[in-house]
Design an enzyme around this catalytic site. Structure first.
Site, mmCIF file in Angstrom:
data_model
loop_
_atom_site.group_PDB
_atom_site.id
_atom_site.type_symbol
_atom_site.label_atom_id
_atom_site.label_comp_id
_atom_site.label_asym_id
_atom_site.label_seq_id
_atom_site.Cartn_x
_atom_site.Cartn_y
_atom_site.Cartn_z
ATOM 1 N N LYS A 159 2.024 -9.938 8.657
ATOM 2 C CA LYS A 159 2.240 -8.543 9.002
ATOM 3 C C LYS A 159 0.917 -8.141 9.739
ATOM 4 O O LYS A 159 0.133 -7.945 9.035
ATOM 5 C CB LYS A 159 2.507 -7.824 7.554
ATOM 6 C CG LYS A 159 2.852 -6.401 7.790
ATOM 7 C CD LYS A 159 2.988 -5.769 6.653
ATOM 8 C CE LYS A 159 2.859 -4.206 6.758
ATOM 9 N NZ LYS A 159 3.160 -3.225 5.647
ATOM 10 N N TYR A 205 -12.894 -3.589 1.867
ATOM 11 C CA TYR A 205 -14.359 -3.088 1.437
ATOM 12 C C TYR A 205 -15.291 -4.176 1.486
ATOM 13 O O TYR A 205 -16.507 -3.969 2.058
ATOM 14 C CB TYR A 205 -14.282 -2.616 -0.128
ATOM 15 C CG TYR A 205 -15.537 -1.786 -0.410
ATOM 16 C CD1 TYR A 205 -15.565 -0.423 0.107
ATOM 17 C CD2 TYR A 205 -16.534 -2.389 -1.189
ATOM 18 C CE1 TYR A 205 -16.857 0.219 -0.048
ATOM 19 C CE2 TYR A 205 -17.506 -1.700 -1.444
ATOM 20 C CZ TYR A 205 -17.933 -0.192 -0.871
ATOM 21 O OH TYR A 205 -19.201 0.248 -1.212
ATOM 22 N N ARG A 210 -7.587 -0.134 7.058
ATOM 23 C CA ARG A 210 -7.597 -0.131 5.527
ATOM 24 C C ARG A 210 -8.746 -1.112 5.039
ATOM 25 O O ARG A 210 -9.326 -0.615 4.049
ATOM 26 C CB ARG A 210 -6.133 -0.186 4.969
ATOM 27 C CG ARG A 210 -5.332 1.081 5.222
ATOM 28 C CD ARG A 210 -3.800 0.695 4.280
ATOM 29 N NE ARG A 210 -3.106 1.650 4.588
ATOM 30 C CZ ARG A 210 -2.963 2.842 3.822
ATOM 31 N NH1 ARG A 210 -4.014 2.877 2.973
ATOM 32 N NH2 ARG A 210 -2.112 3.776 3.820
ATOM 33 N N ILE A 235 7.736 -4.757 9.220
ATOM 34 C CA ILE A 235 7.730 -4.259 7.633
ATOM 35 C C ILE A 235 7.335 -2.751 7.781
ATOM 36 O O ILE A 235 6.200 -2.522 8.217
ATOM 37 C CB ILE A 235 6.712 -5.302 6.953
ATOM 38 C CG1 ILE A 235 7.146 -6.401 6.664
ATOM 39 C CG2 ILE A 235 6.649 -4.642 5.385
ATOM 40 C CD1 ILE A 235 6.411 -7.336 5.716
ATOM 41 N N THR A 255 0.751 -1.264 0.105
ATOM 42 C CA THR A 255 0.005 0.000 -0.185
ATOM 43 C C THR A 255 1.133 1.277 0.129
ATOM 44 O O THR A 255 0.561 2.281 -0.574
ATOM 45 C CB THR A 255 -0.793 0.157 1.168
ATOM 46 O OG1 THR A 255 -1.641 -1.268 1.297
ATOM 47 C CG2 THR A 255 -2.201 1.050 1.166
ATOM 48 N N THR A 256 2.068 1.222 0.701
ATOM 49 C CA THR A 256 2.925 2.314 0.887
ATOM 50 C C THR A 256 3.387 2.768 -0.784
ATOM 51 O O THR A 256 3.838 3.797 -0.963
ATOM 52 C CB THR A 256 3.987 2.064 1.762
ATOM 53 O OG1 THR A 256 3.558 1.731 2.923
ATOM 54 C CG2 THR A 256 4.993 3.192 1.858
ATOM 55 N N TYR A 309 -1.489 -10.295 5.686
ATOM 56 C CA TYR A 309 -1.164 -8.693 6.007
ATOM 57 C C TYR A 309 -2.579 -8.624 6.388
ATOM 58 O O TYR A 309 -3.343 -8.464 5.873
ATOM 59 C CB TYR A 309 -0.803 -8.126 4.713
ATOM 60 C CG TYR A 309 -0.624 -6.433 5.036
ATOM 61 C CD1 TYR A 309 -0.836 -6.101 6.186
ATOM 62 C CD2 TYR A 309 -0.723 -5.683 3.975
ATOM 63 C CE1 TYR A 309 -0.647 -4.679 6.720
ATOM 64 C CE2 TYR A 309 -0.842 -4.432 4.237
ATOM 65 C CZ TYR A 309 -0.539 -3.768 5.471
ATOM 66 O OH TYR A 309 -0.246 -2.397 5.741
#
Length: 298
Positions: free
Chosen positions: A167, A112, A143, A209, A49-50, A138
């Protein structure tokens, strides 16, 4: 036997540098790779995402990955982010992608859709069947709008031999400790929260991470490596050296904050793609002041 050791220590979820025209800035990406390797990171994470992966096209993703692999030249393991809320599409991408040179896959829980725990398990079963590479689950409820509960992570860890790590970015230390306590041998619990890296390592986590490691790999790597050796005096020094800056870098979203720090350091420019925008002048000044106060810049 399951082995998550390749993902212990410090991994950095790399930003994707853009130029003023909104295109990927490859000279800046090369500077970033060298900055991270010289800073002591243990592995690189591409298209998390980063890295603004939701706004990168397939051709851009492929080109950026190939470029990172070329510049890295085998010096560090490379983890590739492949995830999403369409299970069939994730499976298709995994099956059709050339994963040569990739050490492992980071796959985020579906966002979502808000699946149940049963749906999350079914999703990861299908995703894991699509590739034999080691997988890092993850969990980032802020998010995705759904939490991967400790029991779900542990079920997947027990059932899928190449699900080798998680993560964890839930921020729920009780949940994270439950996973650490009951995880099968060789399954690594990694912090996905920069500010909680040290507490999770102290509780028995195997690494981080990091986002902030893009800008400050040297002190963050020293923190992680010291903590893993049991040198908590050194680890705490670097943790508190970074803490105020860590908090500021997320005030107006990620990766807008860390790209501001990277611009100051001359690694890449601050540009992000809509719907993200650069941080405000007020936040920019606060980030720079905190970097100076923490002696993170010369």
């Amino acid at each position: 036997m399951r082995n998550g050791s390749a993902f212990e220590g410090l991994g950095v979820a790399m930003v994707t540098p853009f130029n003023a025209q909104g295109q990927i800035d490859y000279p800046a990406l090369q500077r970033l790779v060298e900055h991270l390797i010289q800073g002591g990171v243990d592995y690189l994470v591409v298209h998390g995402t980063t890295g603004e992966s939701p706004v990168l096209g397939p051709e851009e993703k492929r080109a950026a990955l190939d470029f990172v692999l070329e510049v890295n030249n085998g010096r560090r393991p490379v983890v590739l982010g492949i995830g999403g809320n369409n299970t069939a599409a994730v499976v298709k991408e995994l099956k059709e992608s050339d994963l040569s040179g990739v050490t492992g896959i980071l796959s985020v829980s579906p966002s979502y859709n808000k699946p149940t725990q049963v749906g999350i398990v079914a999703h990861y079963r299908q995703v894991a069947e699509a590739s034999s590479l080691p997988f890092i689950l993850y969990n980032v409820p802020a998010r995705t709008s759904s939490n991967v509960e400790a029991s779900t992570t542990l079920l997947l860890a027990d059932e899928i031999p190449h699900m080798v790590a998680v993560k964890e970015a839930s921020g729920n230390m009780v949940q994270i400790m439950e996973i650490i306590q009951d995880a099968p041998e060789g399954f690594a619990v990694l912090s996905g929260d920069d500010a909680l890296g040290l507490p999770i390592l102290a509780a028995g986590g195997k690494g981080v991470i990091s986002v902030v490691g893009n800008a400050f790999p040297d002190p963050y790597a020293k923190m992680v490596h010291a903590a893993r050796k049991g040198d908590m005096v050194t680890a705490r020094h670097h943790h508190y050296q970074l803490l105020d800056t860590i908090n500021l870098l997320f005030v107006e979203g990620n990766p807008s904050g860390v790209k501001e720090a990277l611009q100051y350091l001359g690694i890449c420019e601050r540009h992000v793609r809509l719907p993200l925008v650069s941080v405000s002048e007020e936040t920019r000044k606060a980030i720079y002041a905190s970097m100076a106060e923490g002696e993170l810049v010369g």
